[in-house]
Design a protein around this motif. Structure first.
Motif, PDB file in Angstrom:
ATOM      1  N   LEU A  19       0.979  -1.112  -0.137  1.00 23.82           N
ATOM      2  CA  LEU A  19       0.242   0.146  -0.080  1.00 23.82           C
ATOM      3  C   LEU A  19       0.912   1.199  -0.065  1.00 23.82           C
ATOM      4  CD1 LEU A  19      -2.944   1.118   0.093  1.00 23.82           C
ATOM      5  CD2 LEU A  19      -2.614   1.198   2.793  1.00 23.82           C
ATOM      6  N   GLU A  20       1.893   1.329   0.816  1.00 19.95           N
ATOM      7  CA  GLU A  20       2.725   2.551   0.937  1.00 19.95           C
ATOM      8  C   GLU A  20       3.641   2.629  -0.189  1.00 19.95           C
ATOM      9  OE1 GLU A  20       4.837   2.084   4.836  1.00 19.95           O
ATOM     10  OE2 GLU A  20       2.943   2.118   5.752  1.00 19.95           O
ATOM     11  N   SER A  23       1.497   3.696  -3.145  1.00 21.05           N
ATOM     12  CA  SER A  23       1.081   5.026  -3.120  1.00 21.05           C
ATOM     13  C   SER A  23       2.178   6.100  -3.292  1.00 21.05           C
ATOM     14  CB  SER A  23       0.677   5.296  -1.448  1.00 21.05           C
ATOM     15  OG  SER A  23      -0.441   4.622  -1.242  1.00 21.05           O
ATOM     16  N   CYS A  60      -6.672  -0.370  -3.205  1.00 16.70           N
ATOM     17  CA  CYS A  60      -6.772   0.516  -2.111  1.00 16.70           C
ATOM     18  C   CYS A  60      -5.793   1.819  -2.459  1.00 16.70           C
ATOM     19  CB  CYS A  60      -6.749   0.120  -0.776  1.00 16.70           C
ATOM     20  SG  CYS A  60      -7.915  -1.042  -0.291  1.00 16.70           S
ATOM     21  N   ALA A  61      -4.659   1.360  -2.785  1.00 17.67           N
ATOM     22  CA  ALA A  61      -3.612   2.738  -2.962  1.00 17.67           C
ATOM     23  C   ALA A  61      -4.130   3.466  -4.259  1.00 17.67           C
ATOM     24  CB  ALA A  61      -2.215   1.954  -3.253  1.00 17.67           C
ATOM     25  N   VAL A  63      -7.289   3.618  -5.579  1.00 11.89           N
ATOM     26  CA  VAL A  63      -8.542   4.543  -5.112  1.00 11.89           C
ATOM     27  C   VAL A  63      -8.426   5.572  -3.945  1.00 11.89           C
ATOM     28  CG1 VAL A  63     -10.676   4.337  -3.942  1.00 11.89           C
ATOM     29  CG2 VAL A  63     -10.140   2.262  -5.540  1.00 11.89           C
ATOM     30  N   GLY A  64      -7.387   5.198  -3.142  1.00 12.22           N
ATOM     31  CA  GLY A  64      -7.059   6.273  -2.149  1.00 12.22           C
ATOM     32  C   GLY A  64      -6.530   7.387  -2.559  1.00 12.22           C
ATOM     33  N   ALA A  65      -5.982   7.181  -3.942  1.00 14.21           N
ATOM     34  CA  ALA A  65      -5.413   8.451  -4.425  1.00 14.21           C
ATOM     35  C   ALA A  65      -6.408   9.166  -5.731  1.00 14.21           C
ATOM     36  CB  ALA A  65      -4.161   8.220  -5.414  1.00 14.21           C
TER      37      ALA A  65
END
Length: 163
Positions: A19-20, A23, A60-61, A63-65
């Motif tokens: 994830l990190e 991202s 998730c990365a 969509v989070g962005a």
């Protein structure tokens, strides 16, 4: 093309790393969309589950962005890049190298990711045009009601005139 190498450790920490790291790649390169390969059921259910979890962290990365995520099956990717849905990984690697004019063959994981991106690049314009066509071909609710009422009036008038 790069590959995120996940260090050994417990699963939650490995997923957090994915994830990190992804991202960070997204922040650095600022893409506008993401394309990911759909998980297929492998002969090893544990490996399939782990792949699905890693894929979830990647999604998730994205969509989070704020990226739209588009998914493609392995068959769709191979069909789009090689022209044959059951192509071997080595064929995908060679075609990715040729299509992107790379100096060397990318490693299998990088070739898979690039092939997925190429699939989206090839199919997205057509998908957009088809969506526009299907939306413009659909009658709007008000127009459909008006058209139906107009049809009923015309039919009623014809029946009345024939009497």
């Amino acid at each position: 093309a790069g590959v995120i190498r996940v260090p050994m450790g417990e699963l939650p920490q490995r997923l957090a790393y994915i994830l990190e790291a992804l991202s960070g790649v997204i922040r650095e390169h600022q893409p506008t969309i993401a394309a990911v390969e759909q998980v297929f059921v492998n002969v090893n259910p544990k490996a399939t589950l782990l792949l699905g979890q890693a894929r979830g962290a990647a999604i998730c990365a994205a969509v989070g962005a704020g990226l739209a995520v588009h998914e493609y099956s392995a068959l769709q990717i191979k069909q789009a890049v090689v022209g044959y849905g059951k192509a071997a990984k080595s064929q995908v690697q060679v075609m990715v190298m040729q299509l992107l004019a790379l100096n060397e063959t990318p490693i299998a994981d990088a070739a898979d990711a690039l092939a997925c991106a190429l699939t989206h690049a090839h199919t997205a314009p057509l998908r957009g045009r088809l969506a526009l066509l299907s939306n413009s071909a659909r009658p709007r609710a008000n127009n459909a009601r008006t058209s139906s009422a107009r049809g009923r009036r015309a039919w009623t008038q014809r029946v009345a005139e024939s009497k």
